[in-house]
Structure formats: C-alpha cells, structure tokens
Design a protein around this motif. Structure first.
Motif, mmCIF file in Angstrom:
data_model
loop_
_atom_site.group_PDB
_atom_site.id
_atom_site.type_symbol
_atom_site.label_atom_id
_atom_site.label_comp_id
_atom_site.label_asym_id
_atom_site.label_seq_id
_atom_site.Cartn_x
_atom_site.Cartn_y
_atom_site.Cartn_z
ATOM 1 N N VAL A 1 0.841 -1.204 0.000
ATOM 2 C CA VAL A 1 0.000 0.000 0.000
ATOM 3 C C VAL A 1 0.875 1.252 0.000
ATOM 4 N N GLU A 2 0.722 2.041 -1.071
ATOM 5 C CA GLU A 2 1.528 3.260 -1.197
ATOM 6 C C GLU A 2 0.766 4.489 -0.729
ATOM 7 N N ASN A 3 -0.551 4.466 -0.911
ATOM 8 C CA ASN A 3 -1.360 5.631 -0.578
ATOM 9 C C ASN A 3 -2.635 5.219 0.144
ATOM 10 N N VAL A 4 -3.012 6.048 1.109
ATOM 11 C CA VAL A 4 -4.253 5.796 1.847
ATOM 12 C C VAL A 4 -5.143 7.035 1.715
ATOM 13 N N VAL A 5 -6.382 6.817 1.323
ATOM 14 C CA VAL A 5 -7.332 7.921 1.208
ATOM 15 C C VAL A 5 -8.275 7.832 2.403
ATOM 16 N N VAL A 6 -8.415 8.941 3.121
ATOM 17 C CA VAL A 6 -9.203 8.909 4.360
ATOM 18 C C VAL A 6 -10.403 9.842 4.263
ATOM 19 N N PHE A 7 -11.566 9.258 4.295
ATOM 20 C CA PHE A 7 -12.799 10.051 4.307
ATOM 21 C C PHE A 7 -13.140 10.370 5.761
ATOM 22 N N ARG A 8 -13.414 11.634 6.038
ATOM 23 C CA ARG A 8 -13.726 12.033 7.424
ATOM 24 C C ARG A 8 -15.215 11.883 7.654
ATOM 25 N N ARG A 9 -15.613 10.742 8.125
ATOM 26 C CA ARG A 9 -17.024 10.519 8.430
ATOM 27 C C ARG A 9 -17.396 11.171 9.761
ATOM 28 N N ILE A 10 -16.494 11.049 10.736
ATOM 29 C CA ILE A 10 -16.847 11.480 12.085
ATOM 30 C C ILE A 10 -16.297 12.880 12.365
ATOM 31 N N GLY A 11 -15.075 13.116 11.973
ATOM 32 C CA GLY A 11 -14.448 14.413 12.262
ATOM 33 C C GLY A 11 -13.635 14.352 13.538
ATOM 34 N N PRO A 12 -12.744 15.362 13.702
ATOM 35 C CA PRO A 12 -11.766 15.312 14.790
ATOM 36 C C PRO A 12 -12.386 15.327 16.190
ATOM 37 N N ASP A 13 -13.608 15.862 16.335
ATOM 38 C CA ASP A 13 -14.194 15.885 17.677
ATOM 39 C C ASP A 13 -14.558 14.489 18.166
ATOM 40 N N GLY A 14 -15.001 13.651 17.232
ATOM 41 C CA GLY A 14 -15.452 12.319 17.653
ATOM 42 C C GLY A 14 -14.430 11.234 17.397
ATOM 43 N N CYS A 15 -13.431 11.531 16.570
ATOM 44 C CA CYS A 15 -12.500 10.464 16.183
ATOM 45 C C CYS A 15 -11.165 11.075 15.793
ATOM 46 N N ARG A 16 -10.226 10.965 16.677
ATOM 47 C CA ARG A 16 -8.896 11.533 16.399
ATOM 48 C C ARG A 16 -8.076 10.481 15.657
ATOM 49 N N ILE A 17 -7.430 10.944 14.606
ATOM 50 C CA ILE A 17 -6.617 9.985 13.845
ATOM 51 C C ILE A 17 -5.250 10.593 13.579
#
Ligand code: PRX
Length: 659
Positions: free
Chosen positions: A224-240
């Motif tokens: 895996v060279e690239n990861v695409v991350v869709f923000r379903r929850i957002g930083p308030d509910g899910c820190r990544i």
C-alpha cells in the motif's frame, strides 16, 4: 406475554397454508406474472442462451459487442467474449441520458439519523472526481484497491471509481480486525487503500483508520503506497494520525480533482477483473474470489430486475453490509445498473432500539426490503409490537438471503412486516456465484416457507450423490451446478489450483457449492446448509480452519477444533474445543482471553460462542480430528457411529465429563 397473539397467528398460518401464492395485484404488474412465463424463459435460457442473454442485456452499455456468448473450457468460463465495457457506464452514465438523471440513486440514513440523497447525476459526479483523484495517485487499470469502510455513500463511490479506472477493488468488511485486513491486502498486493476515520456502530465509533494503521505497520502490507481517508466522524469524535506522504484527505483530493482532466470510464475486456472478495473456505487462508466485468454485470442486472421486480418508483433497501457479496451485487451493481433508488443505512438494526428498521421503512417509504434470517429471528424475539408501531404499508416485496430461514420466522416476516400482502423471495446464492441462483420469482410462483425455490434463468442445479448422480426427489444430497453461468467466479486470485480443487473436483463435471440440499416433488430446493468445513454464524461465513489457526496462534493453545451447533437465533453457533499447553490451566478467564484473541485476529463477529477445554482432541489413526463426533458433543447429542478408529478413547469420556 405480549408474544402470545403473535405465536398463535404464526401457528395458525403454519398449519393452514404452506404455499403462499403471489397476490393477484402483485402478479398483475410483475415483470414475470405467470409460472408458464417463467418456465418458458427458463427453457429458453438453457436451450438458446445466445438469444436469451442478448435480449436481457440489451439495456446495458457495451462499447463493443460480444462475438461469442460463452467459451467453456472446464472449469474456466469466458462470457461475452470480445465485448468491451466499463460497468460504471451501465450503472451511472446511461441514466444521465434520460429522466433518471435527477432521480435518487442513493438515499442514505445515518445511524444518528441524518438523511442524504444522491441523485444519479451526483453519484456520477462524485465518482468521476474520485476516479481522477485515484488516477493522480497512480492507480491504473488492473491495480488492486482495498476499501475498508462503513456504510456510507462514499464507499459506493470508492467501488465505482475503482471500477471506472479498470482497477480491481477488494472491499474488506469493516468488522474485520487489522490482521485480517493485512492478510487480504497482502494476498492481492493492493496499492491504494480507501478508508474513513471511524464508523458509527450502535452509538459508538469504530476506529477504522487506527485499525488501518495497525494493519499497515506490518511489513506484509507494504504494497500500500497511498491511503485515502474520508472524514465521516471528524476530529471531535474520532482523532486519527495522518502519515504525511502516505495518507490523503478525501476532501482535499476531491477538490484537487476538480481541476484535473480525466474521469472517463476506461473500457476493458469482458473478462477483465472487476473485484476480488475474500471469503472463508476449508483452509486457514481466505480465498480471493475473482469476479470479472461483463458476466458479473449481466448476472446481477438481470437477477435484480426479475427477483426484486424492480421498477422506477421503488425504494429498495438491502440491509447487507457493502463488505459482503450481497452488498456488492444487490446494493451497488445490480440495483444501480437498473436505475433503482437504493436505501443505504449506516448503523445497527437495533439502534437506538428495535424499532429502528421499521421507522426507516416508514420514513423513506421503502417498497422492497432484502434482509437476513438472523435479523428476522432477532426481531421476532423482540416481539411483534416493534414493527406494528410503524406504518409499513409502503412495502410490496420482501427478501431473505444468507442462510436457511425457519418457517416460523418466514411466516412472522410475512405477517408482521409484509402485512400478508408482500411476496417473499428466499434467495440462495454465494460469494462465488456472484448473483442469485435459486429463488421464486415473486409474481410467478408460490413460495413455501423454508424453501429457496426454483433455479434462476440460465442456472442448472442438481442434488446429487457422491458420484454425481441425481438423487430421488425428496432425498438429501450435495447441491451442484451443472453448467457455467454469467456471474460465476472465474478463479481464486493467485491460486487457480485451489479453484479447481475446491469447486470442481468433488463431483465430476460440476461446480460443488459446499451445501447440502433436497429438491421436492414441486422442484423446489431446500438448502440445509454447509456440509464442508464452513460455518454460517448469523449469516456470516466462517471457516473452521481460520478460527482454529487464530486459536493456535495464542501461546496457551496447543490444538483447536471449531464446530457448529444449531442455534435458535444465529442459525449456527460457534463452539471450539481446545487443548492447552502444560503450563496453562483451563479457566473462565482463559476462555474469555481466547475468545477475545479470536476477535482480535479475525474480527468480533468471529468470537466463539463457547470455548471448551479438552485433554486431547478425538482423532482418527491418520490424525484427522473427528469433527462429526465433536459436533455431537457440542450439540449435547449422544455420539454416533463407529469409534473404533479413535486414537484415544478416554477423550470422549473427558469431553463428556466437561459438560
Ligand atoms: O450455505 C449457503 C448459505 O450461505 C452460503 C454462502 O455464503 P456467502 O458466500 O457468505 O454468501 C451469502 C450471501 C449470498 C451458502 O453456501 N446461504 C445463502 N443463501 C441462502 C443460504 N442457505 C439457505 N438459504 C439461502 N437463501
């Protein structure tokens, strides 16, 4: 006590009527309204497949027509040879040219309760944007893209954009653990992974991106060279954590894509791979079931149209997860190629309570509901009050899939959900078959609770003995398919020997399904379930070998054997027998640790229902674990059969003493 009237109604219905004819009002407007019509089409599909498939596929978009309908070199089939297409043109572009352009393609109900609607034009636009973004990340025709997401419209976009490039998606169910994700990535050498920060499940957030990070930290997943991350929850509910250079924000990529050219559909050969979907088999390693483009598209298109009797005004809801084949075939490719409006629900059936499903039906005016027997049994157990609180009068057709349905649950579904006016289609098929194989067409044939019914067009099944000869009507045997069908799997990814061995070597000249079945005097099929080393727990397919290898990877375990036990709610429950290493002792805590370990290795849905410790496992002289015997022990039945080959007779006694 509130159960009483429901139980009485079901008992009466079961006694009175075991055949449910399609209501006249349904049959009158159905695509196929008479049994004779079904018989005629079925005959034509077997006797004149060229004409049949040509006519049935005419709505679909092909850049180049096919020369040959089927090239069959057992066990390899090529369908629609010479054709060129891109499946997304049938699912999206073709609808933009007519009144469906602004029709709802996806209606999304989130677990917290918001609704978003995507028209065909919008779904097309988003798909084009992601197609450009993936191309920018270097994805090319034939590359593998892993998708590890929850039930959000963006997951559908991810699948379609991958397919639009001629790349190959492998969707990994969001309930799988990081190690299971890693194994799947490794097997297909996925280059890009599309995921989301987290997914809502029963009010909590499942940290998908964290799990991705754990999977990708292992060297087996280094493709895996690239990861695409869709923000379903957002930083308030899910820190990544985002890893610079590797991880990309979905929104940023999409905005950038607006300034990029491209996004057109890449035409591919009919047999070009469309997706790989991993499923459990009889070894510890899951199989990458490969589906290709034209045959799969035609198969799911035609079955969706006839089995769900789809029409433009329907609101169709398949409750499966996109990570299983049902989600692929009957949320994405089949319904969209028919221009249907599909409901996508993000969350759990019982969140915040057991009335959620029924409120969703009422809120969106769902007309067709396709779900699993396990869900129906769970609802039934909660009582008929729940469906009765909502107005379900919009429903006109019900379906079930994934496991045998017991007649009581069938009749409950028919009465309390379908208001006695909706036909039920019980659809039998598999990850490998790609599309529905056995069912009753809802306007054309009566249903029998518990029976899946008749073969779909082009499908020739048989119930046979070990030599491949047909058994008499009413007798049990192995369910096989005797000729290739358009949506059949083509091979096991990277392991054609396993494809031959697994599916085409048990019964001479036929595809062996792994299921046991009987065909009654009316030609209806009753599928009893797996007769191989695969279990079906709550509609989830689990390989006993996978569970066993997860268990023996724990330092306390010496040996393990997983078997199924009949379970009222889940169909089958998972019971494992383990022998432990000398320095460990059986205890409730150890059982819990081991159950958790399996959950961490494979996913929570694979946690054993019961763990039993044994001194030694019963084996034949050649060292094979005697599963039949363990099944008996798990079921609390007396052991049966010949035990003379047992290595250690004491074992039975100690297993018994453990009860
Ligand atoms: O045992 C059969 C059971 O589910 C198996 C296929 O599992 P999977 O590949 O995960 O696909 C499930 C969804 C298509 C089959 O071998 N099965 C599926 N549908 C039915 C069924 N058993 C009885 N009745 C059904 N309608």
């Amino acid at each position: 006590m509130t159960q009483q009237p429901a139980d009485d109604a079901i008992a009466t219905l079961l006694k009175e009527e075991r055949r449910f004819e399609p209501p006249v009002s349904f049959a009158e407007q159905a695509h196929v309204s008479l049994r004779e019509e079904y018989d005629k089409l079925y005959r034509e599909s077997l006797d004149a497949p060229e004409a049949f498939w040509k006519r049935e596929a005419q709505e679909l978009v092909f850049r180049k027509p096919w020369r040959t309908t089927l090239a069959w070199q057992p066990p390899h089939a090529q369908w629609f040879v010479g054709a060129e297409l891109n499946v997304t043109e049938s699912c999206l572009d073709r609808h933009l040219r007519g009144p469906r352009k602004n029709k709802a393609a996806l209606v999304w109900e989130s677990e917290p309760g918001e609704t978003r609607t995507w028209t065909y034009a919008q779904l097309h636009r988003e798909t084009v944007r992601l197609t450009r973004a993936l191309a920018k990340l270097g994805v090319q025709k034939g590359d593998r893209v892993a998708i590890y997401m929850g039930m959000v419209p963006e997951a559908v976009v991810a699948m379609l954009a991958t397919a639009r490039l001629g790349a190959v998606h492998t969707v990994v169910f969001g309930g799988f653990a990081p190690d299971a994700l890693r194994d799947r990535i490794h097997d297909c050498q996925a280059k890009v992974l599309i995921t989301q920060d987290g997914a809502y499940r029963r009010g909590t957030v499942v940290p998908l991106k964290d799990m991705v990070d754990r999977a990708l930290a292992q060297h087996e997943a280094r493709s895996v060279e690239n990861v695409v991350v869709f923000r379903r929850i957002g930083p308030d509910g899910c820190r990544i954590a985002m890893q610079p250079g590797r991880d990309h924000e979905w929104d940023a990529l999409m905005s950038e894509a607006d300034r990029l050219p491209g996004g057109g559909a890449v035409a591919v050969d009919a047999e070009h791979p469309l997706f790989i979907l991993y499923t459990s088999g009889s070894t510890g390693r899951p199989k990458g079931v490969l589906h290709t483009s034209a045959g799969y598209l035609v198969g799911v298109h035609v079955t969706s149209k006839y089995v769900f009797d789809l029409r433009d005004e329907d609101v169709y809801w398949c409750t499966a997860d996109i990570g299983w084949v049902t989600g692929h075939s009957y949320i994405v490719y089949g319904p969209l190629s028919n221009g249907a409006t599909c409901l996508l629900y993000e969350g759990a059936p019982n969140f915040p309570d057991w009335g959620r499903f029924w409120r969703v039906v009422e809120k969106h005016g769902v007309t067709i509901l396709y779900t699993a027997p396990t869900a129906i049994r769970a609802f039934m157990r909660q009582g008929s009050d729940w469906p009765q609180k909502s107005d379900l009068s919009s429903l006109r057709l019900l379906g079930t899939v994934g496991e045998p349905i017991n007649p009581e649950a069938w009749v409950w579904y028919h009465h309390f959900v379908g208001g006695d006016r909706c036909p039920i289609v019980d659809t039998w098929w598999q990850t490998e078959t790609g599309s529905i194989m056995l069912t009753t067409l809802p306007g054309a044939a009566f249903a029998k609770p518990g029976a899946t019914g008749l073969p779909f067009f082009g499908v020739e099944v048989a119930v046979v003995d070990d030599q491949g000869a047909d058994v008499a009507p009413g007798s049990g045997g192995k369910l096989v398919v005797r000729r290739p069908w358009p949506a059949m799997l083509r091979t096991v990814w990277g392991d054609d020997a396993r494809y031959r061995e697994q599916y085409w070597s048990t019964i001479p000249g036929a595809y062996f399904t792994g299921d046991g079945a009987r065909r009654d005097a009316d030609g209806y099929h009753w599928v009893v379930g797996r007769i191989d080393d695969v279990l079906n727990v709550a509609g989830h397919r689990l390989g006993t070998a996978e569970i066993e290898s997860a268990l023996v990877s724990h330092p306390a375990v010496a040996e393990a054997a997983a078997v199924g036990r009949a379970d009222e709610l889940k169909g089958q429950a998972l019971v494992v027998f383990v022998t432990i290493k000398g320095n460990h002792h059986p205890s409730a805590e150890l059982a819990e640790t081991l159950a958790q370990h399996v959950g961490e290795q494979l996913g929570k849905f694979a946690r054993p229902d019961q763990i039993r410790f044994a001194e030694a496992l019963p084996k034949t002289r050649s060292g094979k674990i005697m599963r039949r015997l363990l099944k008996d022990v798990a079921a609390g039945r007396e052991t049966s059969g010949d035990l003379s080959t047992l290595e250690d007779f004491g074992v039975i006694a100690s297993l018994r003493a453990d009860e």
